[in-house]
Structures are given as structure tokens and as C-alpha cells.
Design a protein around this motif. Structure first.
Motif, PDB file in Angstrom:
ATOM      1  N   TYR A  96       0.837  -1.191   0.000  1.00 29.71           N
ATOM      2  CA  TYR A  96       0.000   0.000   0.000  1.00 29.71           C
ATOM      3  C   TYR A  96       0.871   1.240   0.000  1.00 29.71           C
ATOM      4  O   TYR A  96       1.923   1.267   0.633  1.00 29.71           O
ATOM      5  CB  TYR A  96      -0.899   0.024   1.253  1.00 29.71           C
ATOM      6  N   LYS A 109      -4.203   1.046  -2.047  1.00 33.54           N
ATOM      7  CA  LYS A 109      -3.681  -0.245  -2.494  1.00 33.54           C
ATOM      8  C   LYS A 109      -2.806  -0.100  -3.730  1.00 33.54           C
ATOM      9  O   LYS A 109      -3.184   0.534  -4.706  1.00 33.54           O
ATOM     10  CB  LYS A 109      -4.840  -1.203  -2.787  1.00 33.54           C
ATOM     11  N   ASP A 121      -8.074  -0.294   1.503  1.00 32.19           N
ATOM     12  CA  ASP A 121      -7.831   0.613   0.376  1.00 32.19           C
ATOM     13  C   ASP A 121      -8.730   1.843   0.487  1.00 32.19           C
ATOM     14  O   ASP A 121      -9.946   1.729   0.590  1.00 32.19           O
ATOM     15  CB  ASP A 121      -8.092  -0.112  -0.947  1.00 32.19           C
TER      16      ASP A 121
END
Length: 129
Positions: A96, A109, A121
Motif C-alpha cells: 500500500y 492499495k 484501500d
């Protein structure tokens, strides 16, 4: 040290006040973070030794973790690898892009095949005091 002195000198010469530099990400990530309702209550504890614990809520971090594992932070790229728990297969990793601050951590993400972990995310988890 020379660079900081140069920045201070330039700031003094330009008439602008000097802004203290933000802490490096590897310092800012250490601590506990959690989502806030209504988004959820999931919590994470990132330790200075590179370990991470994820739980349904902050109170469960020590007693009923959803996942435990490790993290690696390189610049703004955070890689999470869970070794135990029900969230993801053992040893699977997800990466990430993160923005860290004294307020919290925001996840975007880059790559993660684990659908449960990938739910972070676009989320911001707030630092717990």
C-alpha cells in the motif's frame, strides 16, 4: 546536518518562518491505529520491531487478533505480511502507498490479492492515544 543548516539559512534570508520537518515514516508508523465508526472499529498495532497485530477493535489487540505478522516500510510503500489469523493465507503480502502523520495513516492499495486485507484501500485509520 549541513542540509538543515542550509534550509535554516535560506528561510532566515527569505523572511519566511522555518517549519519543523515531519518525522520520518518509520517513526510515525509505530503505535496503535483504528477506524472510527461508522466506517468500523478495526484496529492495528505497529511495533518498532516490525511486527503488526490486527483486531476487530482496539480492546481485542492483545486477546483476539484477526491477524499477526510483519510490516516493511520503504518511503511511502507499506508491505503487510500476515503469518497467522483468519484474514489472509499465511505468508501472503499486500503493498500500500501510505500517508502517515501524527493524526493517522491513509492507505491506497498498490497490490494485494487478499480481499479481506484489501478492504483498507482508501481508508484512514486514526492514531489512538
Amino acid at each position: 546536518m549541513l542540509r538543515l543548516g542550509l534550509v535554516a539559512l535560506l528561510a532566515a534570508c527569505s523572511g519566511h518562518s522555518q517549519v519543523a520537518p515531519k518525522a520520518p515514516n518509520n517513526e510515525l508508523i509505530v503505535g496503535e491505529f483504528a477506524r472510527r465508526p461508522p466506517a468500523g472499529t478495526t484496529a492495528a498495532r505497529f511495533r518498532g520491531d516490525g511486527s503488526v497485530v490486527i483486531a476487530h477493535d482496539r480492546a481485542s489487540l492483545d486477546s483476539k487478533p484477526l491477524a499477526t505478522g510483519t510490516f516493511q516500510l520503504a518511503g511511502d510503500q507499506l508491505t503487510l505480511t500476515y503469518q497467522t489469523g483468519t484474514m489472509c493465507p499465511a505468508g501472503s503480502s499486500g503493498t500500500y502507498k501510505v500517508v502517515l502523520s501524527k493524526v493517522g495513516i491513509h492507505f491506497v492499495k498498490v497490490q494485494d490479492a487478499c480481499a479481506d486485507r484489501a478492504q483498507i484501500d482508501g481508508q484512514t485509520w486514526f492514531r489512538q492515544h
